[in-house]
Design a protein around this motif. Structure first.
Motif, PDB file in Angstrom:
ATOM      1  N   GLU A 191       0.734  -1.365   0.173  1.00  0.00           N
ATOM      2  CA  GLU A 191       0.105   0.139   0.145  1.00  0.00           C
ATOM      3  C   GLU A 191       0.728   1.581   0.017  1.00  0.00           C
ATOM      4  OE1 GLU A 191      -2.732   0.082  -0.679  1.00  0.00           O
ATOM      5  OE2 GLU A 191      -3.800  -2.105   0.212  1.00  0.00           O
TER       6      GLU A 191
ATOM      7  N   LEU B 203      -4.778   4.733   4.123  1.00  0.00           N
ATOM      8  CA  LEU B 203      -4.165   3.340   2.753  1.00  0.00           C
ATOM      9  C   LEU B 203      -5.744   2.370   2.820  1.00  0.00           C
ATOM     10  CD1 LEU B 203      -0.051   3.923   3.207  1.00  0.00           C
ATOM     11  CD2 LEU B 203      -1.579   5.189   1.796  1.00  0.00           C
TER      12      LEU B 203
ATOM     13  N   CYS C 228       0.357   8.273   7.745  1.00  0.00           N
ATOM     14  CA  CYS C 228      -0.270   7.667   6.994  1.00  0.00           C
ATOM     15  C   CYS C 228      -0.467   5.779   6.858  1.00  0.00           C
ATOM     16  CB  CYS C 228      -0.084   7.968   5.301  1.00  0.00           C
ATOM     17  SG  CYS C 228       1.421   7.483   5.073  1.00  0.00           S
TER      18      CYS C 228
ATOM     19  N   ALA D 196      -4.391   4.381  -0.567  1.00  0.00           N
ATOM     20  CA  ALA D 196      -4.617   5.707  -1.062  1.00  0.00           C
ATOM     21  C   ALA D 196      -5.348   5.820  -1.409  1.00  0.00           C
ATOM     22  CB  ALA D 196      -2.695   5.730  -1.717  1.00  0.00           C
TER      23      ALA D 196
ATOM     24  N   ALA E  62       1.141   4.537  -3.210  1.00  0.00           N
ATOM     25  CA  ALA E  62       0.911   5.517  -2.720  1.00  0.00           C
ATOM     26  C   ALA E  62       2.258   6.330  -3.059  1.00  0.00           C
ATOM     27  CB  ALA E  62       1.013   5.544  -1.595  1.00  0.00           C
TER      28      ALA E  62
END
Length: 440
Positions: free
Chosen positions: A16, A102, A79, A104, A20
């Motif tokens: 993830e 996330l 994040c 994202a 991003a």
């Protein structure tokens, strides 16, 4: 890519986080990664960044302390994947600007990057002669390397113009922005010039300043009128000699970046008041662009409003006749920025229908500002009677700051005082025990 936002992604890379990073690269950002705090700090010492994204599973509070200790100034975004709400809240309390969940979402990544880059495609919309002259001037001087001064009220498009000049140049390195207002002089000097290890308590290693780090690019000194006298002197020497020394060092560092300064206050008045160096103003004025306020741009207000309405929502929205009349009559103290924000808020309220006058609000969320009285028409003073001059001054300052959402530079410009005077006034209010919002 010239002008690309530089992002430092901190965390153990996984699927993830990689997505991003790729989304940020697709949005035009330059992304580098670091596995932990030590690696991130080492990278920042060698190569500055405009923005940090850090996994909320890491010690964000410790990271923020380390950044402050070495005087790194950059927005931090937490994040995480399926992170508990408590972690997101803790990240923001620790000093992160925002939290990005996330997996994202591209729109959130793009919005975060846009908030850092300040890009504005609307810069040259309209036919006002001053805007056309600014566009032609920007194109003419883009290839040079002489320092430049861009003047204009807050929100008039100064930084957007600086970015356009950089975009049109052949410079390969990024454009970096240094905020001169509201930053302590010693922190600002480390930001601009860098420092050597041991230059001050907490300086564990050499730091490359933004002017040095932007070699081959452009540095924007935002609100240069707020510089302390000692920093003005260092900058004047830099412009005269095209070199400088890091704080705590004596080795000359060549200046290989173009410097663009912006101001929303009248620097000639500051020189007269002995708050700004006359020689520094002369050095910057050799190339000067003065952007007009939106209220003086006539039909440009309507052209800009229609542009923002088209881009505010998927498929765009329309503006009815009442909205257009309100836009034409408004003073727009926040200029193009305030108009854009007002249209975007109205588009959300309209939910697909045409935007009406009642949907439009000013910077403070209230009704649009009405025009000032015409010359010779008295201003109503009934509400002042019964109060001391000191009380009225305090109320005027605090109300103006509230309207400007805590932006001291904007409020100072509206009130006709310097940012330094504003800061001193607020300090005196606090010392007198008068409640002042922490946001101000």
């Amino acid at each position: 890519m010239p002008g690309a936002v530089r992002i430092l992604l901190v965390g153990v890379e996984h699927g993830e986080l990689s997505i991003a990073a790729n989304l940020a690269r697709e949005a035009g950002a330059d992304v580098v990664t670091a596995a932990g705090t030590d690696a991130a700090l080492d990278m920042l010492r060698r190569r500055d960044a405009d923005m940090m994204m850090i996994d909320v599973g890491m010690d964000i509070a410790g990271m923020m302390r380390a950044l402050r200790a070495e005087r790194f100034v950059l927005p931090v975004f937490g994040c995480g994947v399926d992170a508990p709400a408590e972690r997101a809240v803790a990240a923001i309390r620790a000093g992160a600007r925002d939290y990005l969940p996330l997996p994202a979402e591209r729109d959130l990544i793009v919005a975060a990057i846009a908030s850092i880059s300040g890009r504005d495609a609307s810069l040259f919309i309209g036919d006002h002669p001053a805007i056309r002259r600014a566009q032609a001037f920007a194109t003419a001087i883009a290839a040079g390397d002489a320092p430049l001064l861009i003047a204009g009220e807050p929100g008039a498009g100064k930084e957007a113009l600086a970015r356009e000049i950089h975009r049109q140049s052949a410079r390969r390195a990024p454009l970096l922005v240094i905020e001169c207002a509201g930053v302590p002089a010693e922190v600002l000097e480390s930001e601009m010039f860098g420092h050597e290890a041991g230059a001050f308590p907490g300086a564990a290693a050499r730091r490359i300043g933004r002017i040095e780090g932007a070699a081959g690019g452009t540095v924007v000194l935002r609100e240069i009128g707020a510089l302390a006298p000692v920093t003005q002197a260092r900058l004047m020497r830099l412009l005269a000699e095209r070199r400088f020394a890091r704080i705590g060092g004596d080795q000359p560092v060549p200046v290989e970046a173009r410097l663009i300064a912006t101001t929303s206050i009248n620097l000639h008045h500051e020189v007269t008041a002995d708050r700004f160096r006359a020689d520094l103003l002369l050095a910057l004025r050799r190339a000067l662009i003065d952007l007009p306020p939106l209220r003086e741009r006539g039909d440009d207000r309507i052209a800009l409003a229609r542009h923002f309405a088209r881009t505010a929502a998927s498929g765009g929205v329309e503006l009815d006749d009442g909205a257009l009349e309100a836009i034409a009559a408004c003073r727009w103290l926040g200029n193009v920025r305030e108009l854009k924000d007002s249209i975007e808020r109205a588009a959300l309220l309209a939910n697909g229908r045409a935007i009406g006058a009642d949907d439009l609000t000013g910077a403070d969320g209230g009704p649009l500002a009405t025009p000032r009285p015409t010359q010779g028409e008295p201003i109503r003073l009934d509400w002042l009677v019964g109060h001391t001059v000191e009380d009225v001054e305090r109320e005027l300052i605090l109300r103006t700051l509230e309207r400007c959402q805590g932006n001291r530079t904007s409020a100072s410009h509206i009130l006709g005082i310097s940012v330094r005077t504003m800061r001193n006034k607020l300090r005196s209010f606090i010392e007198a025990g008068i409640p002042v919002s922490p946001a101000l």
